[in-house]
Design a protein around this motif. Structure first.
Motif, PDB file in Angstrom:
ATOM      1  N   LEU A 156      -6.385 -30.094 -87.790  1.00  0.00           N
ATOM      2  CA  LEU A 156      -5.064 -29.575 -88.162  1.00  0.00           C
ATOM      3  C   LEU A 156      -4.011 -30.674 -88.071  1.00  0.00           C
ATOM      4  CD1 LEU A 156      -3.522 -27.087 -89.055  1.00  0.00           C
ATOM      5  CD2 LEU A 156      -3.159 -26.512 -86.671  1.00  0.00           C
ATOM      6  N   GLN A 157      -4.050 -31.452 -86.973  1.00  0.00           N
ATOM      7  CA  GLN A 157      -3.099 -32.580 -86.844  1.00  0.00           C
ATOM      8  C   GLN A 157      -3.242 -33.497 -88.048  1.00  0.00           C
ATOM      9  OE1 GLN A 157      -0.644 -33.496 -84.629  1.00  0.00           O
ATOM     10  NE2 GLN A 157      -0.956 -31.470 -83.803  1.00  0.00           N
ATOM     11  N   ASP A 158      -4.502 -33.715 -88.420  1.00  0.00           N
ATOM     12  CA  ASP A 158      -4.811 -34.625 -89.498  1.00  0.00           C
ATOM     13  C   ASP A 158      -4.252 -34.128 -90.833  1.00  0.00           C
ATOM     14  OD1 ASP A 158      -6.076 -37.076 -89.474  1.00  0.00           O
ATOM     15  OD2 ASP A 158      -7.676 -36.274 -90.764  1.00  0.00           O
ATOM     16  N   ILE A 159      -4.477 -32.831 -91.095  1.00  0.00           N
ATOM     17  CA  ILE A 159      -3.976 -32.229 -92.339  1.00  0.00           C
ATOM     18  C   ILE A 159      -2.453 -32.344 -92.370  1.00  0.00           C
ATOM     19  CG2 ILE A 159      -3.651 -30.030 -93.563  1.00  0.00           C
ATOM     20  CD1 ILE A 159      -6.454 -29.241 -92.491  1.00  0.00           C
ATOM     21  N   ARG A 160      -1.832 -31.999 -91.230  1.00  0.00           N
ATOM     22  CA  ARG A 160      -0.360 -32.045 -91.182  1.00  0.00           C
ATOM     23  C   ARG A 160       0.157 -33.459 -91.395  1.00  0.00           C
ATOM     24  NH1 ARG A 160       0.268 -27.750 -86.260  1.00  0.00           N
ATOM     25  NH2 ARG A 160       0.306 -25.908 -87.575  1.00  0.00           N
ATOM     26  N   ASN A 161      -0.487 -34.425 -90.737  1.00  0.00           N
ATOM     27  CA  ASN A 161      -0.026 -35.814 -90.877  1.00  0.00           C
ATOM     28  C   ASN A 161      -0.143 -36.287 -92.316  1.00  0.00           C
ATOM     29  OD1 ASN A 161       0.673 -36.028 -88.215  1.00  0.00           O
ATOM     30  ND2 ASN A 161      -1.317 -36.826 -87.566  1.00  0.00           N
ATOM     31  N   ARG A 162      -1.279 -35.935 -92.956  1.00  0.00           N
ATOM     32  CA  ARG A 162      -1.479 -36.350 -94.353  1.00  0.00           C
ATOM     33  C   ARG A 162      -0.453 -35.690 -95.267  1.00  0.00           C
ATOM     34  NH1 ARG A 162      -7.133 -36.091 -93.728  1.00  0.00           N
ATOM     35  NH2 ARG A 162      -7.234 -34.089 -94.785  1.00  0.00           N
TER      36      ARG A 162
ATOM     37  N   ILE B 168       2.488 -34.462 -94.479  1.00  0.00           N
ATOM     38  CA  ILE B 168       3.827 -34.994 -94.210  1.00  0.00           C
ATOM     39  C   ILE B 168       3.992 -36.371 -94.868  1.00  0.00           C
ATOM     40  CG2 ILE B 168       5.303 -35.931 -92.368  1.00  0.00           C
ATOM     41  CD1 ILE B 168       4.476 -33.477 -90.689  1.00  0.00           C
ATOM     42  N   ARG B 169       2.949 -37.194 -94.760  1.00  0.00           N
ATOM     43  CA  ARG B 169       3.026 -38.527 -95.397  1.00  0.00           C
ATOM     44  C   ARG B 169       3.220 -38.395 -96.905  1.00  0.00           C
ATOM     45  NH1 ARG B 169      -0.740 -40.470 -91.702  1.00  0.00           N
ATOM     46  NH2 ARG B 169      -2.480 -40.182 -93.134  1.00  0.00           N
ATOM     47  N   THR B 170       2.470 -37.470 -97.524  1.00  0.00           N
ATOM     48  CA  THR B 170       2.553 -37.296 -98.975  1.00  0.00           C
ATOM     49  C   THR B 170       3.924 -36.778 -99.395  1.00  0.00           C
ATOM     50  OG1 THR B 170       0.215 -36.727 -98.939  1.00  0.00           O
ATOM     51  CG2 THR B 170       1.405 -36.237-100.963  1.00  0.00           C
ATOM     52  N   VAL B 171       4.361 -35.677 -98.747  1.00  0.00           N
ATOM     53  CA  VAL B 171       5.640 -35.066 -99.133  1.00  0.00           C
ATOM     54  C   VAL B 171       6.796 -36.011 -98.818  1.00  0.00           C
ATOM     55  CG1 VAL B 171       7.214 -33.136 -98.726  1.00  0.00           C
ATOM     56  CG2 VAL B 171       4.765 -32.718 -98.868  1.00  0.00           C
ATOM     57  N   CYS B 172       6.751 -36.610 -97.628  1.00  0.00           N
ATOM     58  CA  CYS B 172       7.867 -37.457 -97.202  1.00  0.00           C
ATOM     59  C   CYS B 172       7.876 -38.800 -97.936  1.00  0.00           C
ATOM     60  CB  CYS B 172       7.833 -37.678 -95.694  1.00  0.00           C
ATOM     61  SG  CYS B 172       8.075 -36.147 -94.767  1.00  0.00           S
ATOM     62  N   GLY B 173       6.758 -39.123 -98.592  1.00  0.00           N
ATOM     63  CA  GLY B 173       6.697 -40.389 -99.325  1.00  0.00           C
ATOM     64  C   GLY B 173       7.430 -40.321-100.660  1.00  0.00           C
ATOM     65  N   GLN B 174       7.821 -39.103-101.062  1.00  0.00           N
ATOM     66  CA  GLN B 174       8.508 -38.977-102.352  1.00  0.00           C
ATOM     67  C   GLN B 174       9.896 -39.618-102.296  1.00  0.00           C
ATOM     68  OE1 GLN B 174       8.291 -34.820-103.361  1.00  0.00           O
ATOM     69  NE2 GLN B 174       6.078 -34.801-103.064  1.00  0.00           N
TER      70      GLN B 174
ATOM     71  N   PHE C 292       6.031 -23.993 -94.743  1.00  0.00           N
ATOM     72  CA  PHE C 292       4.661 -23.572 -95.050  1.00  0.00           C
ATOM     73  C   PHE C 292       3.799 -24.778 -95.402  1.00  0.00           C
ATOM     74  CE2 PHE C 292       6.654 -19.378 -95.932  1.00  0.00           C
ATOM     75  CZ  PHE C 292       5.751 -18.553 -95.264  1.00  0.00           C
ATOM     76  N   SER C 293       4.312 -25.631 -96.312  1.00  0.00           N
ATOM     77  CA  SER C 293       3.446 -26.699 -96.817  1.00  0.00           C
ATOM     78  C   SER C 293       3.261 -27.839 -95.819  1.00  0.00           C
ATOM     79  CB  SER C 293       3.950 -27.210 -98.158  1.00  0.00           C
ATOM     80  OG  SER C 293       5.298 -27.587 -98.061  1.00  0.00           O
ATOM     81  N   LEU C 294       4.348 -28.304 -95.194  1.00  0.00           N
ATOM     82  CA  LEU C 294       4.221 -29.443 -94.273  1.00  0.00           C
ATOM     83  C   LEU C 294       3.360 -29.112 -93.061  1.00  0.00           C
ATOM     84  CD1 LEU C 294       7.812 -30.977 -94.084  1.00  0.00           C
ATOM     85  CD2 LEU C 294       5.817 -31.936 -95.195  1.00  0.00           C
TER      86      LEU C 294
END
Length: 271
Positions: free
Chosen positions: A1-7, A9-15, A254-256
Motif C-alpha cells: 500500500l505504501q508503495d502504491i501510494r508513493n508511486r 503521488i509521484r505520478t500525480v505530483c509530477g504533473q 481517493f486517487s492519491l
C-alpha cells in the motif's frame, strides 16, 4: 500500500501544474498546510494532522513526548491548541530547514467514511457546530427550515452544503486531506492509514525512537466508529446524483491515497 501510494503521488505530483514546495503555494493554501503541520524538535519530526483521522491521539502523544502531559491515558478533554508547536508559527528559514531535514508523516482515511464521521460527530453531538453550521444548512436547503436548532441536519443536506462550498474555505473537519496537507508540496516519508492505525502508529513510534512507555492510546469507550455497514446504509439512502457530483471535490484523496470510489450501484444497495 505504501508503495502504491508513493508511486501514485509521484505520478500525480509530477504533473506540470502541481506545486513542488510549500513556497509555490498561494498564500492561503500555504497558511492552511503550515497551520496543520505540528513540530517536534526534540524527536525531529513533522506530523500533518487531519481531523477525523485519529488526530486527537497523535496530539496527545506529542504532548507526552514534549513533557506537557504525563501519560497518553490521562482522561481529559483534548485542548487542540495549547502545548503544541505549529510550523506556521516559525520563520521561513526555520520552516524550510524542518521540511528538508525532519521525518514527515500523515494519516489518511477513506474520504466518504471521514465525511460521515464528521457529520455524525459534529451535527449529532456538538452544539457549537449545530448552531454555527447546522442552522444555516437547514435554512438553506429545506423548505420552511427556519425553526431548526441545527441538530437535525440530514446527511443529504450536509452533502449539498459541501457541494456549494469552496474547498479552500471549508472547515478543517471536512476539507479534503489534499488541501489540508498538500502531499505534492510536502514530501511525506510515511503515509499511515486509519484502517491500519495501530500497526502504522507503532511503526512511527519506533521510527522516531519514542520512549518505550509511550503507546498509541486505546479508542475511547464512548467513541462510535463508522462501520462498513453504517457507511453502506448512508450512501445507499442518499441520492446517487449528490454523491457523484461531490466526488470531484475529493478525487485527489481517493486517487492519491488509493481508496476505491464508493459503490452505490442499485445491485450493491439492494444487498
Amino acid at each position: 500500500l505504501q508503495d502504491i501510494r508513493n508511486r501514485t503521488i509521484r505520478t500525480v505530483c509530477g504533473q506540470r501544474a502541481m506545486p513542488r514546495s510549500v513556497w509555490e503555494l498561494p498564500a492561503g493554501q500555504r497558511r492552511t498546510v503550515l497551520r496543520h503541520l505540528l513540530v517536534s524538535d526534540k524527536y525531529r519530526f513533522l506530523y500533518c494532522y487531519v481531523p477525523k483521522v485519529a488526530c486527537s491521539n497523535w496530539k496527545r502523544i506529542m504532548k507526552v513526548l514534549d513533557g506537557a502531559l504525563e501519560s497518553v491515558d490521562v482522561k481529559l478533554k483534548m485542548d487542540h491548541k495549547s502545548d503544541l508547536v505549529f510550523l506556521g508559527d516559525m520563520k521561513p528559514d526555520e520552516i524550510s530547514y524542518r521540511l528538508k531535514n525532519y521525518f514527515k508523516f500523515i494519516f489518511v482515511r477513506n474520504p466518504m467514511e471521514r465525511l460521515l464521521s464528521a457529520y455524525r460527530n459534529k451535527f449529532g453531538e456538538i452544539k457549537e457546530y449545530q448552531q454555527k453550521y447546522g442552522v444555516e444548512i437547514v435554512r438553506r436547503y429545506r423548505k420552511n427550515g427556519g425553526n431548526s436548532a441545527g441538530d437535525d441536519v440530514t446527511f443529504s443536506e450536509f452533502l449539498r452544503y459541501l457541494l456549494d462550498e469552496e474547498v479552500e474555505r471549508m472547515n478543517e473537519h471536512w476539507m479534503p486531506i489534499y488541501n489540508l496537507c498538500q502531499p505534492c508540496a510536502v514530501r511525506y516519508d510515511f503515509i499511515g492509514s486509519y484502517e491500519r492505525l495501530n500497526a502504522d502508529a507503532n511503526y512511527i513510534l519506533e521510527r522516531i525512537q519514542s520512549p518505550s512507555f509511550i503507546h498509541f492510546p486505546e479508542r475511547q469507550s464512548w467513541y462510535k466508529p463508522v462501520t462498513a455497514e453504517t457507511l453502506h446504509y448512508y450512501l445507499c439512502n442518499t441520492q446517487r446524483r449528490l454523491i457523484k457530483e461531490l466526488l470531484p471535490k475529493y478525487i485527489l484523496d481517493f486517487s492519491l491515497f488509493a481508496y476505491p470510489l464508493p459503490n452505490i450501484t442499485s445491485e450493491f444497495c439492494r444487498q
